[in-house]
Structure formats: structure tokens, C-alpha cells
Design a protein around this motif. Structure first.
Motif, PDB file in Angstrom:
ATOM      1  N   GLU A  38       0.839  -1.202   0.000  1.00 16.00           N
ATOM      2  CA  GLU A  38       0.000   0.000   0.000  1.00 16.00           C
ATOM      3  C   GLU A  38       0.877   1.256   0.000  1.00 16.00           C
ATOM      4  O   GLU A  38       0.560   2.251  -0.654  1.00 16.00           O
ATOM      5  CB  GLU A  38      -0.922   0.015   1.217  1.00 16.00           C
ATOM      6  N   TYR A  39       2.009   1.203   0.735  1.00 15.68           N
ATOM      7  CA  TYR A  39       2.925   2.344   0.749  1.00 15.68           C
ATOM      8  C   TYR A  39       3.532   2.567  -0.636  1.00 15.68           C
ATOM      9  O   TYR A  39       3.696   3.701  -1.081  1.00 15.68           O
ATOM     10  CB  TYR A  39       4.056   2.118   1.761  1.00 15.68           C
ATOM     11  N   ILE A  40       3.856   1.451  -1.306  1.00 13.45           N
ATOM     12  CA  ILE A  40       4.436   1.555  -2.647  1.00 13.45           C
ATOM     13  C   ILE A  40       3.414   2.156  -3.612  1.00 13.45           C
ATOM     14  O   ILE A  40       3.750   3.000  -4.447  1.00 13.45           O
ATOM     15  CB  ILE A  40       4.911   0.166  -3.150  1.00 13.45           C
ATOM     16  N   ALA A  41       2.150   1.719  -3.486  1.00 19.03           N
ATOM     17  CA  ALA A  41       1.082   2.282  -4.328  1.00 19.03           C
ATOM     18  C   ALA A  41       0.935   3.778  -4.070  1.00 19.03           C
ATOM     19  O   ALA A  41       0.796   4.576  -5.005  1.00 19.03           O
ATOM     20  CB  ALA A  41      -0.236   1.561  -4.058  1.00 19.03           C
ATOM     21  N   GLY A  42       0.985   4.168  -2.802  1.00 12.02           N
ATOM     22  CA  GLY A  42       0.900   5.586  -2.448  1.00 12.02           C
ATOM     23  C   GLY A  42       2.054   6.383  -3.016  1.00 12.02           C
ATOM     24  O   GLY A  42       1.889   7.528  -3.455  1.00 12.02           O
ATOM     25  N   LEU A  43       3.245   5.762  -3.046  1.00 14.11           N
ATOM     26  CA  LEU A  43       4.428   6.430  -3.600  1.00 14.11           C
ATOM     27  C   LEU A  43       4.276   6.639  -5.107  1.00 14.11           C
ATOM     28  O   LEU A  43       4.625   7.701  -5.636  1.00 14.11           O
ATOM     29  CB  LEU A  43       5.679   5.584  -3.307  1.00 14.11           C
ATOM     30  N   ILE A  44       3.733   5.630  -5.796  1.00 19.13           N
ATOM     31  CA  ILE A  44       3.513   5.744  -7.248  1.00 19.13           C
ATOM     32  C   ILE A  44       2.524   6.877  -7.542  1.00 19.13           C
ATOM     33  O   ILE A  44       2.748   7.700  -8.439  1.00 19.13           O
ATOM     34  CB  ILE A  44       2.995   4.403  -7.827  1.00 19.13           C
ATOM     35  N   VAL A  45       1.422   6.930  -6.758  1.00 18.63           N
ATOM     36  CA  VAL A  45       0.433   8.001  -6.937  1.00 18.63           C
ATOM     37  C   VAL A  45       1.088   9.361  -6.705  1.00 18.63           C
ATOM     38  O   VAL A  45       0.842  10.327  -7.442  1.00 18.63           O
ATOM     39  CB  VAL A  45      -0.764   7.808  -5.976  1.00 18.63           C
ATOM     40  N   SER A  46       1.958   9.442  -5.690  1.00 21.00           N
ATOM     41  CA  SER A  46       2.644  10.708  -5.374  1.00 21.00           C
ATOM     42  C   SER A  46       3.518  11.159  -6.534  1.00 21.00           C
ATOM     43  O   SER A  46       3.572  12.349  -6.863  1.00 21.00           O
ATOM     44  CB  SER A  46       3.494  10.538  -4.111  1.00 21.00           C
ATOM     45  N   PHE A  47       4.223  10.212  -7.179  1.00 20.78           N
ATOM     46  CA  PHE A  47       5.077  10.555  -8.322  1.00 20.78           C
ATOM     47  C   PHE A  47       4.226  10.972  -9.534  1.00 20.78           C
ATOM     48  O   PHE A  47       4.642  11.826 -10.323  1.00 20.78           O
ATOM     49  CB  PHE A  47       6.005   9.393  -8.688  1.00 20.78           C
ATOM     50  N   ILE A  48       3.044  10.363  -9.679  1.00 18.29           N
ATOM     51  CA  ILE A  48       2.128  10.773 -10.752  1.00 18.29           C
ATOM     52  C   ILE A  48       1.700  12.223 -10.541  1.00 18.29           C
ATOM     53  O   ILE A  48       1.674  13.030 -11.475  1.00 18.29           O
ATOM     54  CB  ILE A  48       0.896   9.837 -10.806  1.00 18.29           C
ATOM     55  N   VAL A  49       1.383  12.566  -9.272  1.00 18.36           N
ATOM     56  CA  VAL A  49       0.993  13.938  -8.934  1.00 18.36           C
ATOM     57  C   VAL A  49       2.143  14.897  -9.245  1.00 18.36           C
ATOM     58  O   VAL A  49       1.945  15.978  -9.817  1.00 18.36           O
ATOM     59  CB  VAL A  49       0.597  14.042  -7.441  1.00 18.36           C
ATOM     60  N   LEU A  50       3.379  14.494  -8.876  1.00 20.40           N
ATOM     61  CA  LEU A  50       4.557  15.341  -9.131  1.00 20.40           C
ATOM     62  C   LEU A  50       4.762  15.543 -10.632  1.00 20.40           C
ATOM     63  O   LEU A  50       5.017  16.671 -11.090  1.00 20.40           O
ATOM     64  CB  LEU A  50       5.800  14.695  -8.522  1.00 20.40           C
ATOM     65  N   PHE A  51       4.635  14.473 -11.406  1.00 20.56           N
ATOM     66  CA  PHE A  51       4.798  14.548 -12.861  1.00 20.56           C
ATOM     67  C   PHE A  51       3.776  15.509 -13.467  1.00 20.56           C
ATOM     68  O   PHE A  51       4.112  16.339 -14.322  1.00 20.56           O
ATOM     69  CB  PHE A  51       4.656  13.154 -13.474  1.00 20.56           C
ATOM     70  N   LEU A  52       2.523  15.410 -12.998  1.00 14.51           N
ATOM     71  CA  LEU A  52       1.469  16.282 -13.519  1.00 14.51           C
ATOM     72  C   LEU A  52       1.745  17.739 -13.170  1.00 14.51           C
ATOM     73  O   LEU A  52       1.476  18.642 -13.972  1.00 14.51           O
ATOM     74  CB  LEU A  52       0.116  15.860 -12.952  1.00 14.51           C
ATOM     75  N   GLY A  53       2.292  17.967 -11.970  1.00 16.17           N
ATOM     76  CA  GLY A  53       2.643  19.326 -11.569  1.00 16.17           C
ATOM     77  C   GLY A  53       3.675  19.935 -12.500  1.00 16.17           C
ATOM     78  O   GLY A  53       3.531  21.084 -12.945  1.00 16.17           O
ATOM     79  N   PHE A  54       4.715  19.162 -12.824  1.00 16.67           N
ATOM     80  CA  PHE A  54       5.757  19.647 -13.740  1.00 16.67           C
ATOM     81  C   PHE A  54       5.206  19.856 -15.157  1.00 16.67           C
ATOM     82  O   PHE A  54       5.536  20.834 -15.832  1.00 16.67           O
ATOM     83  CB  PHE A  54       6.941  18.675 -13.777  1.00 16.67           C
ATOM     84  N   GLN A  55       4.358  18.927 -15.605  1.00 16.60           N
ATOM     85  CA  GLN A  55       3.753  19.050 -16.939  1.00 16.60           C
ATOM     86  C   GLN A  55       2.873  20.292 -17.029  1.00 16.60           C
ATOM     87  O   GLN A  55       2.914  21.038 -18.018  1.00 16.60           O
ATOM     88  CB  GLN A  55       2.919  17.800 -17.249  1.00 16.60           C
ATOM     89  N   MET A  56       2.101  20.522 -15.954  1.00 20.03           N
ATOM     90  CA  MET A  56       1.224  21.690 -15.932  1.00 20.03           C
ATOM     91  C   MET A  56       2.048  22.978 -15.903  1.00 20.03           C
ATOM     92  O   MET A  56       1.707  23.967 -16.556  1.00 20.03           O
ATOM     93  CB  MET A  56       0.315  21.619 -14.707  1.00 20.03           C
ATOM     94  N   GLY A  57       3.159  22.954 -15.150  1.00 11.76           N
ATOM     95  CA  GLY A  57       4.048  24.116 -15.084  1.00 11.76           C
ATOM     96  C   GLY A  57       4.659  24.425 -16.440  1.00 11.76           C
ATOM     97  O   GLY A  57       4.719  25.589 -16.863  1.00 11.76           O
TER      98      GLY A  57
END
Length: 232
Positions: A38-57
Motif C-alpha cells: 500500500e505504501y508503494i502504491a501511495g508512492l507511485i500516486v505521489s510521483f504521478i501527482v509530481l509529474f502532472l505538476g511539472f507538466q502543468m508548469g
């Protein structure tokens, strides 16, 4: 915003798979279970959020450098408002369930939904202000939201990496364990307490209990068995 919503489907899929794998029982290769998935899944979701932030920027900076005309549409405004309401419900739902079952993954997903509200609201505000003033705010609003998303993602990554590396047990938990063990007749001390967390509701601890040297070994063994049963 549409691409951001599409990526949420990927995040939800990761979360689903994470829960499915974390619920697998212990086996010979993983004697403490699979709850840390579950922690690994949460980490993957967190990296997806980070990627989207950079893409949006990146997209926002391009829009600031080379502004594009934003066409006003009442249908688009209605869709954006409905989208915000749905995402607000998702945020509250994920957060409530995440707190109820103490799930880092669902709490991370709730933050992702909150970010979606911000980004969609920014789109809505930009469209309306551009319509009223003629000044194109699309890129500027997007950049502000992108920065907020990136900061949130970094904090989420920290929160999910920490239990994977192994958090120290809380002082309250350690004090409670010490107090409980020392309350048993025949226990005169303890040392070398080690606590491991293998996921939600998967906490393991070992400790050396000190007993009187003159005490019968069978009595001491019975005391230890009682302590183990009580703690389970």
C-alpha cells in the motif's frame, strides 16, 4: 485539465492494485505479509501527482510566453462547475475512508482530488476573467496551481517513503509497551525493545524480559506466554 482527469484513472488503477496486493496473506517469501504494498502504491500516486505538476508548469510557461486565445463557452463553464462539485465529493470521500482505515494511499489520492479542484477552479476563473477583461490569465493561473501541486507531491513522497524506510515507533507506543510488560508479576525489567511496522495493522515487536534468576524456568515461560497472548 482533461489530461489531468484521465491520469486520475491511472492513479485509481494503481491504488486498486496496491490494495489487492497488500491484502495477500503472508507466505514463505514474505512472512510478515504484503501490507507494505500500500505504501508503494501511495508512492507511485505521489510521483504521478509530481509529474502532472511539472507538466502543468511547463504548459503554463509556454502559454505565458506565447498566449493563445481562450474562447468563452457557457457549456464549458457548466462542465467545469459540475467537475469541481464531483471532485469535491471525491476529495471528502477519499479523505474520510483514508482516515477511517488509516490508509496512506487513499489520503494521497484525496490530496490528488483536492489538487484537481484547484486546477479546474483555476481554469474556470481564467476563462471568466479573460471573458470579462480580455486579459489572458490562462498561463499565469496554471503556473500558480502547478507550483502548489509540486509542493504537495513532494510532501506526499516524503510521507510515503518514511514508512518504507522504517519509522521509529512513537514514544507513546514504547512507553505503553514498557508499562504493560512491567505490570506482570515476575517481570523485573526489560531491554532491547524492537518494533517493526509492515503496513496498517501489521505491527511486530520483540523484547527481552528480565526475570529473577531464582524463579522456576517453567513459571517464567508461562509469564512470557501470557504476555504474548495479551499483546496479540
Amino acid at each position: 485539465d482533461a489530461i489531468n482527469n484521465l491520469s486520475d484513472s491511472g492513479s485509481a488503477l494503481v491504488t486498486l492494485v496496491g490494495f489487492k496486493l497488500s491484502g495477500k496473506p503472508a507466505d514463505s517469501q514474505h512472512p510478515y505479509g504484503h501490507a507494505r504494498m500500500e505504501y508503494i502504491a501511495g508512492l507511485i500516486v505521489s510521483f504521478i501527482v509530481l509529474f502532472l505538476g511539472f507538466q502543468m508548469g511547463k504548459t503554463s510557461i509556454e502559454k505565458i510566453i506565447t498566449p493563445q486565445e481562450v474562447k468563452f463557452s457557457m457549456i464549458a463553464v457548466i462542465i467545469l462547475v459540475i467537475s469541481i462539485l464531483i471532485k469535491a465529493w471525491q476529495f471528502l470521500f477519499y479523505r474520510k475512508i483514508g482516515k477511517t482505515i488509516d490508509s496512506i494511499t487513499l489520503l494521497a489520492t484525496s490530496i490528488d482530488s483536492r489538487n484537481d479542484i484547484l486546477s479546474t477552479f483555476a481554469v474556470l476563473v481564467a476563462v471568466i476573467i479573460t471573458r470579462l477583461t480580455g486579459f489572458n490569465l490562462d498561463g499565469y493561473m496554471g503556473l500558480v496551481v502547478a507550483l502548489l501541486i509540486i509542493i504537495t507531491a513532494i510532501n506526499l513522497i516524503k510521507d510515503t517513503i518514511s514508512p518504507l524506510l522504517g519509522n521509529a515507533p512513537s514514544k507513546e507506543l514504547v512507553d505503553n509497551i514498557n508499562k504493560k510488560i512491567l505490570s506482570y508479576d515476575g517481570i523485573i525489567g526489560l531491554h532491547d525493545l524492537i518494533v517493526h511496522n509492515y503496513g496498517v495493522a501489521r505491527c511486530f515487536a520483540s523484547v527481552h524480559c528480565e526475570v529473577c534468576a531464582e524463579q522456576d524456568i517453567m513459571i517464567s515461560h508461562d509469564i512470557i506466554d501470557n504476555i504474548e497472548r495479551d499483546f496479540l
